[in-house]
Scaffold this motif. Structure first.
Motif, PDB file in Angstrom:
ATOM      1  N   ASP A  18      37.325   6.734  56.720  1.00 25.96           N
ATOM      2  CA  ASP A  18      36.782   5.542  56.024  1.00 25.96           C
ATOM      3  C   ASP A  18      37.433   4.278  56.525  1.00 25.96           C
ATOM      4  OD1 ASP A  18      35.350   3.555  54.650  1.00 25.96           O
ATOM      5  OD2 ASP A  18      35.764   4.412  52.804  1.00 25.96           O
ATOM      6  N   VAL A  19      37.019   3.503  57.208  1.00 27.36           N
ATOM      7  CA  VAL A  19      37.777   2.207  57.823  1.00 27.36           C
ATOM      8  C   VAL A  19      37.820   1.055  56.981  1.00 27.36           C
ATOM      9  CG1 VAL A  19      37.608   2.848  60.352  1.00 27.36           C
ATOM     10  CG2 VAL A  19      36.108   1.366  59.368  1.00 27.36           C
ATOM     11  N   GLN A  20      36.818   1.162  56.096  1.00 24.46           N
ATOM     12  CA  GLN A  20      36.659   0.277  54.799  1.00 24.46           C
ATOM     13  C   GLN A  20      37.345   0.245  53.803  1.00 24.46           C
ATOM     14  OE1 GLN A  20      32.085  -0.089  55.987  1.00 24.46           O
ATOM     15  NE2 GLN A  20      32.549  -1.485  54.361  1.00 24.46           N
ATOM     16  N   LEU A  21      38.266   1.451  53.501  1.00 25.07           N
ATOM     17  CA  LEU A  21      38.921   1.371  52.254  1.00 25.07           C
ATOM     18  C   LEU A  21      40.547   1.715  52.769  1.00 25.07           C
ATOM     19  CD1 LEU A  21      39.105   1.795  49.167  1.00 25.07           C
ATOM     20  CD2 LEU A  21      38.522   4.144  49.521  1.00 25.07           C
ATOM     21  N   LEU A  22      41.346   1.036  52.156  1.00 28.50           N
ATOM     22  CA  LEU A  22      42.618   1.567  52.131  1.00 28.50           C
ATOM     23  C   LEU A  22      43.523   1.629  53.636  1.00 28.50           C
ATOM     24  CD1 LEU A  22      43.112   4.054  49.400  1.00 28.50           C
ATOM     25  CD2 LEU A  22      44.058   1.492  49.233  1.00 28.50           C
ATOM     26  N   ALA A  23      42.777   0.581  54.426  1.00 23.18           N
ATOM     27  CA  ALA A  23      43.264   0.766  55.874  1.00 23.18           C
ATOM     28  C   ALA A  23      43.071   2.056  56.542  1.00 23.18           C
ATOM     29  CB  ALA A  23      44.948   0.237  56.073  1.00 23.18           C
ATOM     30  N   GLY A  24      42.079   2.517  56.387  1.00 24.11           N
ATOM     31  CA  GLY A  24      41.816   3.989  56.829  1.00 24.11           C
ATOM     32  C   GLY A  24      42.092   5.140  55.774  1.00 24.11           C
ATOM     33  N   ASP A  81      35.757  -1.012  45.043  1.00 27.06           N
ATOM     34  CA  ASP A  81      34.936   0.123  45.414  1.00 27.06           C
ATOM     35  C   ASP A  81      33.343  -0.377  45.858  1.00 27.06           C
ATOM     36  OD1 ASP A  81      36.552   2.415  45.394  1.00 27.06           O
ATOM     37  OD2 ASP A  81      36.327   2.333  43.271  1.00 27.06           O
ATOM     38  N   GLU A  82      32.831  -1.507  44.941  1.00 23.46           N
ATOM     39  CA  GLU A  82      31.763  -2.116  45.265  1.00 23.46           C
ATOM     40  C   GLU A  82      31.681  -2.648  46.111  1.00 23.46           C
ATOM     41  OE1 GLU A  82      28.075  -2.399  42.523  1.00 23.46           O
ATOM     42  OE2 GLU A  82      29.721  -1.286  42.281  1.00 23.46           O
ATOM     43  N   ILE A  83      32.648  -3.346  46.691  1.00 21.93           N
ATOM     44  CA  ILE A  83      32.702  -4.193  48.081  1.00 21.93           C
ATOM     45  C   ILE A  83      32.384  -3.251  48.958  1.00 21.93           C
ATOM     46  CG2 ILE A  83      33.849  -5.921  49.218  1.00 21.93           C
ATOM     47  CD1 ILE A  83      34.564  -7.296  46.756  1.00 21.93           C
ATOM     48  N   SER A  84      33.490  -2.189  48.709  1.00 23.55           N
ATOM     49  CA  SER A  84      33.570  -1.339  50.333  1.00 23.55           C
ATOM     50  C   SER A  84      32.140  -0.534  50.805  1.00 23.55           C
ATOM     51  CB  SER A  84      34.558  -0.466  49.891  1.00 23.55           C
ATOM     52  OG  SER A  84      34.013   0.600  49.015  1.00 23.55           O
ATOM     53  N   TRP A  85      31.265  -0.299  49.544  1.00 18.11           N
ATOM     54  CA  TRP A  85      30.226   0.548  50.102  1.00 18.11           C
ATOM     55  C   TRP A  85      28.779  -0.551  50.108  1.00 18.11           C
ATOM     56  CZ3 TRP A  85      25.496   1.198  47.630  1.00 18.11           C
ATOM     57  CH2 TRP A  85      25.468   1.022  46.262  1.00 18.11           C
ATOM     58  N   LYS A  86      28.987  -1.793  49.704  1.00 16.81           N
ATOM     59  CA  LYS A  86      27.824  -2.592  49.723  1.00 16.81           C
ATOM     60  C   LYS A  86      27.747  -3.573  50.823  1.00 16.81           C
ATOM     61  CE  LYS A  86      25.988  -2.467  44.923  1.00 16.81           C
ATOM     62  NZ  LYS A  86      25.558  -3.151  43.792  1.00 16.81           N
ATOM     63  N   THR A  87      29.087  -3.826  51.561  1.00 15.19           N
ATOM     64  CA  THR A  87      29.097  -4.715  52.546  1.00 15.19           C
ATOM     65  C   THR A  87      30.073  -4.238  53.584  1.00 15.19           C
ATOM     66  OG1 THR A  87      31.471  -5.557  52.014  1.00 15.19           O
ATOM     67  CG2 THR A  87      29.517  -6.396  50.742  1.00 15.19           C
ATOM     68  N   ASP A  88      30.093  -5.010  54.672  1.00 12.20           N
ATOM     69  CA  ASP A  88      30.728  -4.307  55.886  1.00 12.20           C
ATOM     70  C   ASP A  88      32.661  -4.807  55.681  1.00 12.20           C
ATOM     71  OD1 ASP A  88      28.682  -3.359  57.058  1.00 12.20           O
ATOM     72  OD2 ASP A  88      28.219  -5.562  57.900  1.00 12.20           O
ATOM     73  N   ALA A  89      33.045  -5.309  54.476  1.00  9.36           N
ATOM     74  CA  ALA A  89      34.283  -5.669  54.531  1.00  9.36           C
ATOM     75  C   ALA A  89      35.163  -4.554  54.302  1.00  9.36           C
ATOM     76  CB  ALA A  89      34.547  -6.560  53.367  1.00  9.36           C
ATOM     77  N   GLN A  90      36.180  -4.780  54.997  1.00 10.92           N
ATOM     78  CA  GLN A  90      37.382  -3.607  54.896  1.00 10.92           C
ATOM     79  C   GLN A  90      38.265  -4.020  53.812  1.00 10.92           C
ATOM     80  OE1 GLN A  90      39.342  -2.802  58.726  1.00 10.92           O
ATOM     81  NE2 GLN A  90      37.513  -3.940  59.578  1.00 10.92           N
ATOM     82  N   VAL A  91      38.327  -3.236  52.710  1.00 15.36           N
ATOM     83  CA  VAL A  91      39.026  -3.593  51.495  1.00 15.36           C
ATOM     84  C   VAL A  91      40.271  -2.839  51.161  1.00 15.36           C
ATOM     85  CG1 VAL A  91      38.692  -3.180  48.889  1.00 15.36           C
ATOM     86  CG2 VAL A  91      36.697  -3.976  50.639  1.00 15.36           C
ATOM     87  N   ILE A  92      41.321  -3.414  50.611  1.00 14.93           N
ATOM     88  CA  ILE A  92      42.489  -2.708  49.832  1.00 14.93           C
ATOM     89  C   ILE A  92      42.310  -2.754  48.674  1.00 14.93           C
ATOM     90  CG2 ILE A  92      45.014  -2.601  49.843  1.00 14.93           C
ATOM     91  CD1 ILE A  92      44.184  -2.033  52.588  1.00 14.93           C
ATOM     92  N   GLY A  93      41.884  -1.714  47.987  1.00 21.31           N
ATOM     93  CA  GLY A  93      42.078  -1.547  46.628  1.00 21.31           C
ATOM     94  C   GLY A  93      41.538  -0.560  45.878  1.00 21.31           C
TER      95      GLY A  93
END
Length: 636
Positions: A74-80, A473-485
């Motif tokens: 998952d590239v969108q969470l915690l830098a992979g 978590d909401e941002i990570s699955w509802k958008t294309d943003a890569q999230v640290i959180g």
């Protein structure tokens, strides 16, 4: 029709009407806590842990549909992050349920919501069925179902669990009654179908939550050993078969979890107890919100059922009933786990306070038996006048306590306090408790607006550091943003990428913050609880650009890049990182977590490179020479 048949039909009609009334009341209260328009709406019910589980489910379904696998890089969470491996072990049932719902034509949001709705709906009928399986008559079983409904809504930890999103655990907390009841029938009747059904349903319940193993191990082993001399060789083999079937049904995710087990870390952060909590529950005292939830301690129904269950279990022992031993072992094991489990490191890892949930559901069954028996004894005049007087005296404070528990969760029913003599509003609600928000399922309008803002401003050049875990978590699955959180204490080593694991209070020295922002290519920061450091003006590294709801959005002043060395541009998606325009003669270093299963193509390899001495996973290095354009994929 004979008189006997007529009486039987009348009794059945009377019981049917009572059962309908019990379930109608359950639905009525449920409608208050889970509005129909929310349950049947086209938006996923989120917030708290539910946002985390929705993000996990979304990624796992991507893996199933795209690669035929139940986990992804998952590239969108915690830098992979290896999503679907270990951290979601308590979410497998929700994932499968949602996948099946989508196969039946439901959109993702409604398929996911239907799992939560089912968990709320099935409690009373499952408890009734579990009671009947251990040979409880229908009226006591119905009372047990009614008690389970009251426990579901008005016990503080039980309510907190489903409100905050631990829905899989509380669902499994009563589903486990069925495999145990079937196993009880099997060791006493030795019918093959009972063993088969017990094994299959046990496997399915373990898929909903793996801690079912801890809940049921002691009572099932006790039943086996207690009846070992009566069991034939075939029956002994079937007992082993029950365990084998349950394990085999869960190998599809267990094998993946063991594959990544070397990344697991300490999980003993929440639900930790000691014997003080036994006293605190008795006197409705809140000791630690990280143990029993951000909610006032209200355990009246739980204690009522436990006391009643203890009395009935003693009666079973006196009459030589096998159920006396079964419920003694079950309830004693669960209570010991709940209040002393944290004294052992291995038990502390599974957050022992959570075992009050199955304790309540199991206690409901003997409690239901006792209440019906007491009513019968009262009708037959078997209770002396002194006993009746004592019961009447005790009923009054008991009713007051239980009514207060109900009103705590339904403050709208409390009388509105008047004003003081000087016109100021009274501080206390009519019940004597400070006014508080009703713990009802709802979606945050502020979070929804912020997600839309992120979707509009995301450009793929850097990551978003998000303080509030559910929002991340909401941002990570509802958008294309890569999230640290996400949850700071997520139990895999990848969570060290989260600033709020390193500094839970968010206070960071300026130079350390700069290094962190550059290391993880943070372009945006979303703060929900701003401290003095973030609020000071001017901020050396951040510009405040917006405020949406209670969330403050900052843009970093630094020129960050997802490529640490070697040039080029990155485009990333699940299981895939594509680099274009890099320098073939220079080692390419990407600010994405390294993983054993990643492969580079064409004609390139990957290595692990240390990040900053804090994050143990490491980033990806592609040694020179390599193509100017290359891609890294999850090779499974």
């Amino acid at each position: 029709m004979t008189e006997r048949q007529g009486n039987s039909k009348a009794a059945s009609l009377k019981f049917g009407a009572a059962a309908l009334l019990v379930y109608a009341l359950h639905l009525l209260v449920l409608r208050f806590f889970l509005p129909v328009e929310l349950a049947l709406g086209d938006e996923a019910i989120s917030g708290g842990d539910m946002s985390t589980h929705l993000a996990q489910t979304k990624r796992v379904l991507e893996g199933i549909e795209g690669w035929g696998q139940t986990w992804v890089y998952d590239v969108q969470l915690l830098a992979g992050f290896p999503n679907g491996t270990i951290f979601d072990a308590d979410n497998k049932g929700w994932e499968l349920w949602t996948w099946l719902g989508m196969r039946l034509g439901l959109p993702f949001e409604q398929a996911a919501n239907s799992f939560l709705v089912a968990a709320h709906l099935l409690g009373p009928p499952v408890v009734f069925a579990g009671a009947r399986l251990v040979r409880v008559e229908r009226w006591p079983a119905l009372v047990a179902a009614a008690l389970a409904s009251l426990f579901w809504f008005f016990d503080s930890f039980m309510h907190w669990c489903w409100y905050i999103g631990m829905i899989e655990y509380v669902f499994a907390g009563y589903l486990c009654l069925i495999p145990l009841g079937l196993f009880y029938r099997f060791v006493t009747e030795q019918r093959v179908w009972q063993a088969v059904a017990s094994g299959v349903i046990l496997g399915a319940t373990l898929t909903v939550h793996p801690y079912v193993f801890v809940i049921l191990a002691a009572p099932m082993i006790w039943l086996w050993l207690r009846n070992r001399r009566q069991l034939s060789r075939r029956s002994h083999a079937l007992v082993v078969g029950v365990a084998v079937v349950a394990i085999v049904m869960n190998l599809w995710w267990l094998l993946v979890a063991f594959r990544f087990w070397h990344h697991i870390m300490d999980s003993a952060y929440f639900g930790q107890t000691d014997l003080r909590f036994l006293v605190a529950d008795l006197f409705s005292t809140l000791l630690d919100t990280e143990t029993s939830g951000v909610v006032g301690t209200r355990a009246g129904f739980r204690l009522l059922m436990l006391v009643a269950a203890a009395i009935q279990v003693r009666r079973w022992w006196q009459s030589g009933d096998l159920r006396g031993g079964l419920f003694t072992v079950t309830l004693a094991t669960l209570l010991v786990l709940t209040y002393t489990g944290s004294y052992l490191d291995v038990i502390a890892q599974i957050q022992p306070y959570r075992f009050v949930v199955p304790t309540g559901f199991f206690a409901a069954i003997p409690a239901g038996v006792l209440f019906v028996e007491l009513v019968g004894e009262l009708r037959r005049g078997e209770i002396e006048r002194k006993g009746k007087a004592l019961a009447l005296v005790l009923v009054i404070p008991a009713f007051q306590q239980l009514a207060a528990d109900v009103l705590y969760f339904m403050p709208e029913l409390q009388p509105k306090p008047g004003r003081l003599f000087n016109g100021e509003p009274a501080m206390l609600a009519g019940s004597g408790y400070l006014p508080h928000t009703t713990l009802r399922h709802a979606n945050s309008q502020g979070d929804r607006a912020l997600v839309e803002w992120v979707r509009e401003h995301e450009d793929g050049r850097g990551r978003w550091l998000v303080e509030w875990p559910p929002l991340a978590d909401e941002i990570s699955w509802k958008t294309d943003a890569q999230v640290i959180g996400g949850l700071p204490f997520l139990n895999l080593e990848h969570s060290w990428a989260n600033l709020y694991r390193r500094h839970p209070d968010g206070v960071v020295e300026p130079e350390e913050l700069r290094t962190y922002l550059e290391t993880y290519a943070i372009s945006w920061v979303v703060i929900s609880f701003p401290n003095a450091w973030f609020n000071r003006e001017p901020n050396p590294w951040l510009d405040k650009v917006a405020k949406i709801g209670g969330h403050h959005i900052y843009r970093t002043k630094l020129a960050v890049n997802l490529v640490a060395r070697g040039g080029g541009k990155v485009v990333a998606s699940t299981n895939h990182v594509r680099v274009t325009g890099s320098k073939p003669e220079v080692d390419s270093v990407l600010r994405y977590h390294w993983m054993e299963t990643l492969v580079c193509r064409p004609d390139c390899t990957i290595e692990r490179v240390e990040i900053d001495g804090v994050d143990p996973i490491g980033f990806i290095r592609v040694p020179a020479p390599h193509p100017a354009d290359y891609e890294i994929i999850n090779g499974y």
